[in-house]
Scaffold this motif. Structure first.
Motif, PDB file in Angstrom:
ATOM      1  N   LEU A  84      21.315  11.195  42.732  1.00  0.00           N
ATOM      2  CA  LEU A  84      21.824  12.388  43.408  1.00  0.00           C
ATOM      3  C   LEU A  84      20.891  13.548  43.093  1.00  0.00           C
ATOM      4  O   LEU A  84      20.689  13.893  41.925  1.00  0.00           O
ATOM      5  N   LEU A  85      20.303  14.151  44.134  1.00  0.00           N
ATOM      6  CA  LEU A  85      19.338  15.237  43.958  1.00  0.00           C
ATOM      7  C   LEU A  85      19.987  16.560  44.328  1.00  0.00           C
ATOM      8  O   LEU A  85      20.511  16.716  45.433  1.00  0.00           O
ATOM      9  N   LEU A  86      19.960  17.528  43.410  1.00  0.00           N
ATOM     10  CA  LEU A  86      20.538  18.848  43.628  1.00  0.00           C
ATOM     11  C   LEU A  86      19.437  19.901  43.657  1.00  0.00           C
ATOM     12  O   LEU A  86      18.615  19.972  42.744  1.00  0.00           O
ATOM     13  N   ASP A  87      19.419  20.698  44.718  1.00  0.00           N
ATOM     14  CA  ASP A  87      18.543  21.869  44.775  1.00  0.00           C
ATOM     15  C   ASP A  87      19.303  23.013  44.131  1.00  0.00           C
ATOM     16  O   ASP A  87      20.282  23.510  44.671  1.00  0.00           O
ATOM     17  N   THR A  88      18.864  23.424  42.940  1.00  0.00           N
ATOM     18  CA  THR A  88      19.625  24.408  42.163  1.00  0.00           C
ATOM     19  C   THR A  88      19.323  25.830  42.634  1.00  0.00           C
ATOM     20  O   THR A  88      18.858  26.673  41.879  1.00  0.00           O
ATOM     21  N   ASN A 180       2.183  26.187  38.509  1.00  0.00           N
ATOM     22  CA  ASN A 180       2.201  24.748  38.785  1.00  0.00           C
ATOM     23  C   ASN A 180       1.320  24.407  39.992  1.00  0.00           C
ATOM     24  O   ASN A 180       0.827  25.289  40.691  1.00  0.00           O
ATOM     25  N   ASP A 181       1.158  23.112  40.244  1.00  0.00           N
ATOM     26  CA  ASP A 181       0.269  22.656  41.320  1.00  0.00           C
ATOM     27  C   ASP A 181       0.716  23.118  42.701  1.00  0.00           C
ATOM     28  O   ASP A 181      -0.107  23.231  43.622  1.00  0.00           O
ATOM     29  N   HIS A 182       1.998  23.396  42.867  1.00  0.00           N
ATOM     30  CA  HIS A 182       2.514  23.816  44.171  1.00  0.00           C
ATOM     31  C   HIS A 182       2.371  25.327  44.392  1.00  0.00           C
ATOM     32  O   HIS A 182       2.670  25.822  45.483  1.00  0.00           O
ATOM     33  N   ARG A 183       1.938  26.033  43.354  1.00  0.00           N
ATOM     34  CA  ARG A 183       1.733  27.481  43.418  1.00  0.00           C
ATOM     35  C   ARG A 183       3.005  28.210  43.861  1.00  0.00           C
ATOM     36  O   ARG A 183       2.972  29.241  44.507  1.00  0.00           O
ATOM     37  N   GLU A 184       4.143  27.656  43.471  1.00  0.00           N
ATOM     38  CA  GLU A 184       5.423  28.255  43.839  1.00  0.00           C
ATOM     39  C   GLU A 184       6.498  27.811  42.849  1.00  0.00           C
ATOM     40  O   GLU A 184       6.582  26.628  42.518  1.00  0.00           O
ATOM     41  N   PRO A 185       7.317  28.734  42.369  1.00  0.00           N
ATOM     42  CA  PRO A 185       8.428  28.343  41.501  1.00  0.00           C
ATOM     43  C   PRO A 185       9.568  27.755  42.328  1.00  0.00           C
ATOM     44  O   PRO A 185       9.948  28.302  43.357  1.00  0.00           O
ATOM     45  N   ASP A 186      10.087  26.633  41.891  1.00  0.00           N
ATOM     46  CA  ASP A 186      11.184  25.970  42.594  1.00  0.00           C
ATOM     47  C   ASP A 186      11.735  24.895  41.662  1.00  0.00           C
ATOM     48  O   ASP A 186      10.983  24.247  40.947  1.00  0.00           O
ATOM     49  N   SER A 187      13.037  24.672  41.702  1.00  0.00           N
ATOM     50  CA  SER A 187      13.624  23.772  40.720  1.00  0.00           C
ATOM     51  C   SER A 187      14.693  22.888  41.340  1.00  0.00           C
ATOM     52  O   SER A 187      15.262  23.194  42.384  1.00  0.00           O
ATOM     53  N   ALA A 188      14.952  21.771  40.662  1.00  0.00           N
ATOM     54  CA  ALA A 188      15.951  20.815  41.116  1.00  0.00           C
ATOM     55  C   ALA A 188      16.370  19.949  39.934  1.00  0.00           C
ATOM     56  O   ALA A 188      15.710  19.934  38.886  1.00  0.00           O
ATOM     57  N   ALA A 189      17.477  19.248  40.130  1.00  0.00           N
ATOM     58  CA  ALA A 189      17.961  18.316  39.116  1.00  0.00           C
ATOM     59  C   ALA A 189      18.333  17.003  39.798  1.00  0.00           C
ATOM     60  O   ALA A 189      19.008  17.001  40.829  1.00  0.00           O
ATOM     61  N   ALA A 190      17.866  15.893  39.238  1.00  0.00           N
ATOM     62  CA  ALA A 190      18.186  14.567  39.758  1.00  0.00           C
ATOM     63  C   ALA A 190      19.038  13.838  38.727  1.00  0.00           C
ATOM     64  O   ALA A 190      18.665  13.746  37.555  1.00  0.00           O
ATOM     65  N   LEU A 191      20.194  13.346  39.166  1.00  0.00           N
ATOM     66  CA  LEU A 191      21.086  12.592  38.297  1.00  0.00           C
ATOM     67  C   LEU A 191      21.112  11.145  38.741  1.00  0.00           C
ATOM     68  O   LEU A 191      21.155  10.856  39.941  1.00  0.00           O
ATOM     69  N   TYR A 192      21.119  10.236  37.769  1.00  0.00           N
ATOM     70  CA  TYR A 192      21.034   8.810  38.050  1.00  0.00           C
ATOM     71  C   TYR A 192      22.235   8.061  37.466  1.00  0.00           C
ATOM     72  O   TYR A 192      22.622   8.290  36.315  1.00  0.00           O
ATOM     73  N   TRP A 193      22.812   7.195  38.283  1.00  0.00           N
ATOM     74  CA  TRP A 193      23.773   6.197  37.838  1.00  0.00           C
ATOM     75  C   TRP A 193      23.089   4.856  38.062  1.00  0.00           C
ATOM     76  O   TRP A 193      22.935   4.398  39.194  1.00  0.00           O
TER      77      TRP A 193
END
Length: 234
Positions: A84-88, A180-193
């Motif tokens: 499950l990928l969340l764009d925070t 970072n390599d993308h030259r942009e701040p951006d974050s996410a969280a991936a949860l795994y079952w």
């Protein structure tokens, strides 16, 4: 989603590959606060649900319960994993909240993986380290009885979103600034079952709670915040 070692993206039509798949019509219920989306691939159905918090007395806070049920009707046992990928996102101009994990004082600012007992019970994301006005949080520990995630990765959105399932964190990638390599701040969280052996006719569920708060309009001198800690010190 991973089934017996093969990766699939929720909602996609795999008919062109000769695989039976179907995305059903979303169902909205509970007076508009719950949406359920069923998707079936190779006889395995995933029902993704999102329920909105409805607090009529507050216009600055909210949360959403995100859950899934995986039901195996394929006629045989299957090894199933879910990501499950969340764009925070916080809605701020720079979409780069700083992650603060459980009782940690220092924020997690570079891509990091947590496994098994290391998976945090909660992650708080703020828009500033010096003067935060917005807070989001992820609660992972089975708040409604579902199976808990056994792995979690926090990192740059572009890195995680460009993978179907497997991703190795770049410990040198700072997702909070322009270095970072993308030259942009951006974050996410991936949860795994991961690696759930689901027998034919059986199912399992997983869930997280994601919430957003905005304290910039607080007119009182005091504000209450729940803190998970063994001991609180100034």
């Amino acid at each position: 989603m991973r089934i017996d070692g093969k990766d699939y993206i929720f909602g996609q039509d795999y008919g062109i590959f000769g695989l039976s798949s179907k995305l059903d019509t979303p169902v909205i219920s509970e007076e508009g606060r719950l949406i359920t989306i069923p998707w079936t691939i190779k006889g395995i159905t995933v029902r993704l649900k999102a329920a909105l918090g409805t607090d009529a007395d507050s216009d600055i806070t909210g949360n959403a319960g995100i859950s899934f049920e995986v039901e195996n009707n394929s006629g045989k046992n299957a090894d199933i994993s879910i990501r499950l990928l969340l764009d925070t996102a916080l809605g701020n101009d720079i979409d780069a909240p700083y992650f603060i994990v459980d009782t940690d004082i220092r924020p997690t600012m570079t891509e990091t993986e947590f496994k098994d007992d290391e998976v945090p019970a909660q992650v708080r994301c703020v828009d500033s380290l010096t003067k935060p006005s917005k807070l989001s949080y992820i609660m992972t520990k089975g708040w409604n009885g579902g199976t808990e995630a056994n792995r979690m990765i926090v990192g740059h959105w572009a890195n995680l979103a460009n993978t179907r399932y497997t991703y190795t964190p770049d410990n040198y990638c700072d997702f909070t600034n322009y270095s970072n390599d993308h030259r942009e701040p951006d974050s996410a969280a991936a949860l795994y079952w991961e690696n759930k052996t689901v027998e034919n006719g059986q199912s399992f569920t997983g869930e997280v709670l994601y919430g957003v708060g905005n304290f910039s309009d607080n007119k009182d001198d005091n504000i209450g915040i729940n803190i998970t800690a063994v001991r609180v010190e100034l």
